[in-house]
Write an enzyme that holds these catalytic residues in place. Structure first.
Site, PDB file in Angstrom:
ATOM      1  N   GLU A  91      39.617  33.491  45.248  1.00 49.85           N
ATOM      2  CA  GLU A  91      40.793  32.401  44.930  1.00 49.85           C
ATOM      3  C   GLU A  91      40.201  31.153  45.741  1.00 49.85           C
ATOM      4  OE1 GLU A  91      45.421  31.253  45.503  1.00 49.85           O
ATOM      5  OE2 GLU A  91      44.607  33.279  45.883  1.00 49.85           O
ATOM      6  N   GLU A 101      49.347  40.313  46.801  1.00 52.77           N
ATOM      7  CA  GLU A 101      49.003  39.132  47.631  1.00 52.77           C
ATOM      8  C   GLU A 101      49.383  39.321  48.922  1.00 52.77           C
ATOM      9  OE1 GLU A 101      48.607  34.931  45.685  1.00 52.77           O
ATOM     10  OE2 GLU A 101      50.695  35.937  45.196  1.00 52.77           O
ATOM     11  N   ASN A 157      44.640  27.365  41.890  1.00 53.41           N
ATOM     12  CA  ASN A 157      45.824  26.994  41.723  1.00 53.41           C
ATOM     13  C   ASN A 157      45.955  25.807  41.127  1.00 53.41           C
ATOM     14  OD1 ASN A 157      47.647  28.903  43.393  1.00 53.41           O
ATOM     15  ND2 ASN A 157      45.911  28.697  44.914  1.00 53.41           N
ATOM     16  N   GLU A 195      45.786  29.852  38.303  1.00 53.33           N
ATOM     17  CA  GLU A 195      47.056  30.101  38.780  1.00 53.33           C
ATOM     18  C   GLU A 195      48.192  29.337  38.993  1.00 53.33           C
ATOM     19  OE1 GLU A 195      46.437  31.977  42.512  1.00 53.33           O
ATOM     20  OE2 GLU A 195      44.674  33.152  41.895  1.00 53.33           O
ATOM     21  N   ASP A 225      51.414  33.212  39.387  1.00 52.80           N
ATOM     22  CA  ASP A 225      51.331  33.354  40.822  1.00 52.80           C
ATOM     23  C   ASP A 225      52.898  33.654  41.447  1.00 52.80           C
ATOM     24  OD1 ASP A 225      50.354  33.407  43.421  1.00 52.80           O
ATOM     25  OD2 ASP A 225      49.891  31.228  43.578  1.00 52.80           O
TER      26      ASP A 225
END
Length: 790
Positions: A539, A725, A600, A632, A661
């Site tokens: 990520e 996460e 993101n 995300e 997310d």
């Protein structure tokens, strides 16, 4: 062709002038030495008339550049000149066959009828030419002006020309007198008409020349008849009346120049003509004042003078009424413009300019002054989900609410967008009490759509010596503080509140500079399999390497980037960096080394209409396959309107996988999974923290595990992949594996690292003994690439 016609028109002008010159020479010869017969004086007019008819005929035949209105006018002129030429030719033949009686013989009735009909056709041609388009009072004003001009001109021509002919010692025949009168009538009518014709296809000078071809000879003939009696017939027929064809051919030539754009018509509308007519109509009065006998011709002129005076009185009355109306309209327009300048067009409230003026005036007094700055919370969601029309009606309802709650004690203002203000200059109104009333009123649905809206209110009370800008800045700081404290509340400004808020506001400027100076770096947090710790994805995260403050975390600058809109170029930078680096890893370590790279995406980016194109360009430029990229998004971003929904579905159709997310932290998680094209669910860190131990909090480990179990069961039922996460311990890994989770990320599994750090992990992983392919069948059939599921 136009040049040829113009050259021919010039020949006609010269030819008619030559006829007039020849007539002048003959007249002088006749009067001095008695050359020829008196009947010869009648041949010059029809000869000139034939030439003038030929000139007009050529103009009518030349269709190039001639407007239909102009062609219609010149056809009527052709008919007029042709018929009059026939009449004068008839007269010439009659005089030549009765040469001995030429001095006393009257014009044949038929010939006089032809000439009179010609004058009628000429008047008809002038009447049909359109005048300036008017309406209402202006139409009546123009009509009065034209009537005044006609009566004034006619009265003078009657007094100076026609009346003396009727009372001369050698009176002319009725036919001649009638024709002179018709010439005067044409001249007076043309004077009243031509001056009000707009710039159009018929040249105004050409029309004046056509009108003068009847009026000028008629006036000269009248003077000669009065002064010299029958003897004047010879110069009238050989010199004066042949001038009419000259004027007609000149009119044709002028029209030709106008058709070629050589004589632009300025379109003046006879402003001075009524006043000239008033001056002219006073000529009979002046003559009577100096002893002229008061006979019947003078009385007729005096009656016309009285009529003109009455019309002038009416004209002035109409003008005064019109001027009063114009002044009233001007005053109303000024008031309306002043209102529009100082008030908001949508709500009708005072705008920022009037607000500043009133605030400045209030600060010059010693009375208390307070400002409430009201900003609607999350108003953009209303526009995005329900449309700007609904948003506008909501703003109207808020404006009415402000007017009701503020009453006469305050000035409600729309500062701009969804921001309002109330200026209080009445010491009897407590600003905090008013803010409380406003917030209470907003707890009830408003507008015709029955919407709930919240607001953050900042209050600033002006201190002695305060300026407009300082008061507004204090109110803005207080309002910003209210938003930072959770919105839907009010904060009163206090000393010391400005510095941290301004520092946060100034962060936007530093962010722009950081983007320009390339101060941002992308780091990557590993996403690994929980059973063997194998790296299967990353990520992408962004860090700010500030030249003074060092590394700045995203929690500090991302909100500022969102607020200022800089998140769009910042997100574009992260997207390109991630795609480029993932493509490089793919080329170096092979397609099985790293399944995907995620990053993101904010709601602000998804609102950008160019976002999908930017993603496409980044993938194309880097060469990264679409299925290797994961975007995300949070639940709040998904709920931001049709533009966001369209972008997400288009990205899904491209083969890019979308991850939801922080799942479980929003209010509409379950419904989102039906409408949102998600491929991955990321269990939020809040449900992972304490999942293995009892930390004494309100939520027990069993409750956390129940939520985590429900999420993975839901994902399995919907065919979605899952990622846990925020994993920070081996115990959490063990519990999550028991619950069915196979993939996770967190500081225990791997901290965010540079691209080189990820490359080292991949190199180590490649050197290890190759095991079975990481993962089983992928959820989607869009690719054979394996994903997270065991």
């Amino acid at each position: 062709m136009t040049r040829t016609v113009d050259r021919g028109t010039g020949r006609y002008v010269r030819a008619t002038a030559a006829v007039t010159a020849l007539g002048t020479v003959w007249c002088l010869a006749y009067l001095t030495v008695g050359a020829g017969s008196e009947a010869l004086s009648y041949v010059f007019v029809p000869i000139g008339g034939v030439l003038a008819t030929a000139a007009v005929l050529d103009k009518v035949r030349n269709r190039a550049g001639l407007d239909p209105v102009a062609r219609r006018f010149w056809r009527a002129v052709l008919l007029s000149v042709g018929v009059m030429t026939i009449g004068y030719a008839w007269l010439a033949v009659d005089m030549l066959t009765h040469a001995a009686e030429a001095r006393t013989r009257s014009m044949p009735i038929a010939a006089a009828g032809c000439v009179a009909a010609g004058f009628g056709f000429a008047l008809w041609a002038l009447v049909r030419v359109p005048v300036a388009p008017t309406g209402g009072v202006e139409r009546w004003r123009v009509l009065l002006d034209r009537t005044i001009a006609f009566l004034g001109s006619a009265a003078v021509l009657w007094y100076v020309g026609l009346a003396p002919m009727l009372s001369a010692r050698e009176p002319w025949s009725r036919q001649a007198t009638l024709l002179v009168g018709l010439g005067f009538l044409a001249a007076a009518g043309a004077a009243a008409k031509v001056s009000y014709i707009v710039c159009g296809p018929v040249d105004r000078l050409a029309m004046r020349l056509i009108a003068a071809s009847g009026g000028v000879p008629a006036g000269a003939v009248a003077v000669l008849a009065v002064q010299f009696g029958y003897v004047a017939t010879i110069p009238a027929q050989s010199i004066v009346m042949p001038l009419a064809p000259v004027l007609i051919t000149l009119g044709v030539a002028v029209q030709g120049r106008a058709d070629r754009g050589l004589r632009p018509d300025r379109g003046r509308k006879g402003v001075l003509l009524p006043y000239l007519a008033i001056v002219a109509v006073d000529v009979p009065l002046i003559a009577v004042a100096f002893g002229a006998p008061l006979r019947w011709p003078v009385r007729v002129a005096l009656i016309a003078t009285v009529a003109v005076t009455a019309l002038v009185t009416v004209r002035q009355y109409v003008a005064s009424r019109e001027n009063a109306r114009l002044l009233r309209n001007t005053r109303e327009q000024e008031e309306r413009l002043q209102y529009e300048v100082s008030h908001d067009g949508l709500t009708g409230l005072a705008n920022r300019a009037l607000f500043r003026d009133r605030l400045a005036a209030a600060l010059t007094t010693t009375g208390p002054t307070a400002v409430l700055l009201v900003d609607l919370d999350d108003f953009k969601v209303v526009n995005d989900l329900l449309g700007h029309g609904v948003g506008d009606r909501l703003l109207l309802s808020v404006a009415r609410l402000l007017q009701t709650e503020a009453g006469a004690a305050g000035l409600p203002v729309r500062v701009g967008g969804d921001e309002f203000a109330v200026l209080l200059t009445d010491g009897g109104t407590d600003p905090e009490e008013l803010a409380g009333r406003l917030l209470t009123a907003l707890t009830r649905p408003i507008s015709e759509h029955r919407l709930l809206v919240q607001a953050s209110i900042g209050i600033a009370v002006a201190a002695p010596g305060a300026t407009v800008d300082s008061v507004l800045l204090n109110a803005d700081v207080a309002m910003y503080t209210a938003k930072e404290r959770g919105k839907a509340g009010f904060v009163r400004y206090a000393d010391g509140m400005r510095e941290p808020v301004l520092a946060h506001m100034q962060l936007g400027g530093e962010l722009r500079r950081a983007l320009e100076n390339d101060e941002f770096r992308v780091v990557y947090q590993p996403i690994v399999r929980l059973d063997d710790g194998r790296l299967i994805g990353v990520e992408a995260l962004v860090r700010w390497h500030h030249p003074v403050r060092g590394v700045v975390g995203p929690a500090e600058f991302i909100p500022a980037a969102e607020r200022t809109g800089l998140i769009v170029p910042l997100g574009r930078f992260v997207l390109r960096e991630t795609c480029g680096q993932a493509s490089a890893w793919l080329a170096e370590f092979g397609p099985e080394a790293l399944a995907e790279a995620g990053l993101n995406v904010s709601a602000r980016q998804l609102h950008d209409p160019d976002f999908v194109a930017e993603v496409t360009a980044a993938l194309t430029d880097s060469g990264l396959p679409c299925e290797r990229l994961v975007l995300e998004v949070t639940e709040s971003a998904v709920l931001r309107g049709q533009q966001v929904s369209r972008a997400l579905h288009e990205l899904d159709r491209m083969g890019i996988r979308l991850a939801l997310d922080d799942f479980g932290t929003g209010e509409s998680s379950l419904s989102l999974l039906r409408a949102f094209p998600a491929a991955i669910i990321k269990l939020d860190k809040s449900f992972v923290d304490g999942i293995e131990i009892d930390d004494g909090g309100p939520v027990t480990p069993d409750a956390r595990q129940a939520v985590a179990r429900a999420v993975i069961q839901l994902a399995g039922a919907l065919g979605l992949a899952t990622v846990a996460e925020g994993i920070e311990s081996a115990e959490q890994v063990a519990v999550l594996r028991e619950l069915g989770y196979t993939v996770g990320q967190g500081y225990f599994l791997g901290e965010p690292m540079t691209a080189d750090g990820v490359s080292r992990l991949l190199a180590v992983q490649r050197k290890a003994a190759p095991g079975p392919h990481p993962g089983g069948q992928r959820n989607s059939d869009r690719s054979g690439l394996s994903l997270y599921r065991a």
